[in-house]
Design a protein around this motif. Structure first.
Motif, PDB file in Angstrom:
ATOM      1  N   VAL A   1      27.303  29.549  49.968  1.00 43.55           N
ATOM      2  CA  VAL A   1      28.625  29.568  49.006  1.00 43.55           C
ATOM      3  C   VAL A   1      28.670  30.787  48.200  1.00 43.55           C
ATOM      4  O   VAL A   1      27.664  31.154  47.590  1.00 43.55           O
ATOM      5  N   GLU A   2      29.878  31.367  48.462  1.00 45.77           N
ATOM      6  CA  GLU A   2      30.156  32.783  47.521  1.00 45.77           C
ATOM      7  C   GLU A   2      31.092  32.289  46.412  1.00 45.77           C
ATOM      8  O   GLU A   2      31.980  32.103  46.646  1.00 45.77           O
ATOM      9  N   VAL A   3      30.836  32.860  45.153  1.00 49.47           N
ATOM     10  CA  VAL A   3      31.531  32.437  44.028  1.00 49.47           C
ATOM     11  C   VAL A   3      31.754  33.695  43.234  1.00 49.47           C
ATOM     12  O   VAL A   3      30.909  34.722  42.976  1.00 49.47           O
ATOM     13  N   THR A   4      32.966  33.954  42.993  1.00 48.87           N
ATOM     14  CA  THR A   4      33.411  35.394  42.294  1.00 48.87           C
ATOM     15  C   THR A   4      34.326  34.811  40.911  1.00 48.87           C
ATOM     16  O   THR A   4      35.097  33.966  41.144  1.00 48.87           O
ATOM     17  N   PHE A   5      33.515  35.449  39.916  1.00 51.28           N
ATOM     18  CA  PHE A   5      34.276  35.524  38.590  1.00 51.28           C
ATOM     19  C   PHE A   5      34.810  36.598  38.406  1.00 51.28           C
ATOM     20  O   PHE A   5      34.305  37.740  38.292  1.00 51.28           O
ATOM     21  N   ASN A   6      36.389  36.685  38.163  1.00 52.02           N
ATOM     22  CA  ASN A   6      36.904  37.787  37.514  1.00 52.02           C
ATOM     23  C   ASN A   6      36.937  37.804  36.130  1.00 52.02           C
ATOM     24  O   ASN A   6      37.204  36.685  35.432  1.00 52.02           O
ATOM     25  N   ILE A   7      36.581  38.876  35.534  1.00 56.96           N
ATOM     26  CA  ILE A   7      36.192  38.827  34.067  1.00 56.96           C
ATOM     27  C   ILE A   7      37.227  39.673  33.035  1.00 56.96           C
ATOM     28  O   ILE A   7      37.644  40.764  33.724  1.00 56.96           O
ATOM     29  N   ARG A   8      37.510  38.939  32.172  1.00 62.54           N
ATOM     30  CA  ARG A   8      38.586  39.857  31.333  1.00 62.54           C
ATOM     31  C   ARG A   8      37.848  40.314  30.011  1.00 62.54           C
ATOM     32  O   ARG A   8      37.114  39.393  29.258  1.00 62.54           O
ATOM     33  N   ASP A   9      37.562  41.687  29.768  1.00 61.89           N
ATOM     34  CA  ASP A   9      36.792  41.955  28.720  1.00 61.89           C
ATOM     35  C   ASP A   9      37.566  41.946  27.373  1.00 61.89           C
ATOM     36  O   ASP A   9      38.781  41.771  27.238  1.00 61.89           O
ATOM     37  N   ARG A  10      36.776  42.357  26.384  1.00 59.78           N
ATOM     38  CA  ARG A  10      37.547  42.230  24.978  1.00 59.78           C
ATOM     39  C   ARG A  10      38.627  43.120  24.874  1.00 59.78           C
ATOM     40  O   ARG A  10      39.470  43.349  24.134  1.00 59.78           O
TER      41      ARG A  10
END
Length: 555
Positions: A33-42
């Motif tokens: 399984v490959e999991v990708t988190f798209n991150i919103r920075d401050r």
């Protein structure tokens, strides 16, 4: 128990408050399984990849923790670094959980050295084993629609509560038990639900074991035993009555079904709770079936529960058991069905895969996704009925007589199976036999108790000691047993080529075959010499025919 999850992947978070935990869930279809988190920075920028993270002033890295299906962390800091992608392989899964777990979770935590906050997100990941929702079968009795697999089912009534307890029992191996089935449920009492449990166990005295006995620590099962025992049913209603039933029933290890009762109540172990829907006419309103009772196969339509959008199909294994009553442990592997692409799977059960006519047969199907094995689904008994002609009647003769004032002739037809009499993998079509001690006597060379057996006659000499016939003419018709319109017609002549010079057979004729074989014909003829005569043979393999009919015009 069937546990199918089918939904679109989702994730929610508070874009105005990045200190809160975002959460979501999704379905995976493979063991890696490959999991990708798209991150919103401050700063409000979306970081889609490793390069974005490296360039951001507000994200110094991401830490991934692994959780069980309930969200409890089982492996902290499984991966850390400047990568928003996590590859969690089957090997990683087994290493952390001890055995492969299809359902688990991932927590991603953002490291921002410019802030005291550590934004994080949690996603639950689920996967599905392949499951069967029902099977339709057509045999000689008609069509049967199974919405529920056969198995071990408990139905009982405990005293003094009077409540009815029902449930499917599942196999559960335990220490020092040969086999155990368990079930559980809840009963409604005065507005509240109360749990109950049922156990079905094979009870025996270890001191009475005989034969070569072994115990498998991995499966917790005894094997190689032969002893006297019985199935014991224990049902416990913990509350509100605290009542329970303990009783013995079947003494057949392969068959736990039957009645169990004592003063506390009575129960039944059944092979089903829900009867299959049967249509005895053999007609079923489905495009696959012809509306006719089949003659050469049991027709099967397997319906899969899973949508291919959320489950990647792998294969379905098929097993069979034949007998007078169902033996849950007696199934044998038949075949693997690899081309599983649609939710509806069409298959036939034929002689090529072990089907026997006039035999009660149970079939078991075990479905597999790329994740794992689903629940077995059993159906039966099924049977394909067929009238099988007794061995004494496998040969039929028809005699046609033609009479007129000037001449009279008789043509005798003979019909039999190609493989009814074999000689070194060839079928014996006819024999021409010479009785050297009594050359003028015609007699069968095979002893038989039936008037319909082959009459392979001996050749006779005329009054001058010469052969009465020098050529032997045959007209053959080869056909399939079930298809009268698939025929190969042949004419051959056996002609002498000289006489034998070998001691013991000196003076007896040698022969050859004159054949009208065409390019499309598949039957081959050949001769084989006996001590004093010849056999006419044909090939068994290489042609598609079952029966031949012929008449001879010169003997």
């Amino acid at each position: 128990m069937k546990d199918i999850k089918e939904f679109e992947s989702n994730f929610t978070y508070d874009s105005q408050d990045l200190t809160t935990l975002g959460s979501g869930s999704g379905i995976h279809k493979k063991r890696d399984v490959e999991v990708t988190f798209n991150i919103r920075d401050r700063n409000g920028d979306i970081l889609f990849n490793k390069e974005n993270i490296q360039q951001s002033r507000f994200c110094d890295g991401v830490v991934f923790d692994i959780t069980d299906e309930n969200g409890n962390i089982v492996e902290k800091n499984f991966q850390s670094g400047q990568n928003n992608k996590l590859l969690f392989t089957e090997k990683n899964n087994e290493s952390i959980f001890g055995s492969y777990k299809k359902d688990f979770g991932v927590i991603g935590t953002v490291i921002d050295e410019t802030s005291v906050y550590t934004p994080s997100g949690y996603i639950s990941l689920y996967a599905n084993n392949l499951e069967i929702s029902g099977i339709k079968a057509v045999d000689s009795k008609g069509s049967s629609d199974y919405d529920e697999s056969l198995g071990v089912f408990f139905s009982g009534n405990l005293q003094p509560s009077g409540y009815l307890y029902t449930g499917k029992m599942y196999k559960s191996d335990g220490f020092q038990t040969v086999s155990k089935y368990i079930t559980s449920g809840e009963v409604l009492h005065e507005g509240s639900y109360y749990p109950w449990e049922g156990f079905l166990t094979w009870e025996f005295n270890p001191n009475e074991l005989s034969g070569y006995v072994s115990y498998d620590n991995f499966s917790s099962e005894f094997s190689g035993f032969s002893n006297q025992g019985s199935w014991s049913l224990v049902v416990m209603d913990y509350s509100p009555n605290g009542s329970f039933l303990i009783s013995s029933g079947s003494k057949d290890f392969s068959n736990p079904f039957g009645v169990y009762s004592d003063e506390m109540g009575s129960g039944y172990i059944l092979d089903h709770i829900k009867e299959p829907v049967k249509t005895t006419s053999g007609i079923i309103n489905l495009p696959y079936f012809t509306g006719q009772i089949p003659e050469q196969e049991i027709q099967l339509q397997v319906e899969l529960l899973n949508s291919p959008e959320y489950t990647q199909y792998s294969h379905v294994d098929m097993y069979e058991y034949k007998g007078d009553s169902l033996d849950l442990e007696g199934f044998n592997f038949v075949k693997r069905i690899n081309q599983v692409q649609e939710k509806t799977l069409l298959e036939n059960y034929t002689e090529d895969f072990g089907m026997e006519y006039n035999q009660n047969t149970w079939l078991k199907f075990i479905p597999y996704s790329f994740i794992g094995e689903g629940e077995p689904f059993m159906i039966g008994p099924l049977s394909l009925d067929k009238y099988i002609e007794p061995a004494d009647n496998i040969i039929a003769s028809t005699e046609i007589k033609i009479d007129s004032s000037e001449s009279s002739a008789s043509i005798k037809f003979r019909e039999q199976k190609i493989d009814s009499i074999l000689y070194y993998e060839s079928g014996v079509l006819d024999k021409i036999f010479v009785d050297k001690d009594n050359p003028e006597i015609v007699k069968p060379i095979y002893e038989s108790y039936s008037d319909d057996s082959p009459e392979y006659n001996s050749m006779i000499l005329d009054k001058n000691g010469k052969w009465a016939n020098t050529t032997f003419d045959y007209t053959f018709e080869f056909r399939k047993e079930e298809d009268f319109y698939s025929v190969e017609s042949r004419k051959i002549t056996i002609v002498p080529t000289g006489t034998s010079q070998e001691p013991g057979n000196f003076g007896y004729p040698l022969f050859k075959i004159i054949d009208n074989k065409s390019q499309d014909d598949s039957v081959d003829f050949k001769l084989s010499y006996l001590d004093s005569g010849i056999m006419l043979l044909c090939n068994i393999s290489g042609n598609e025919f079952d029966i031949f009919k012929y008449y001879k015009t010169s003997i």
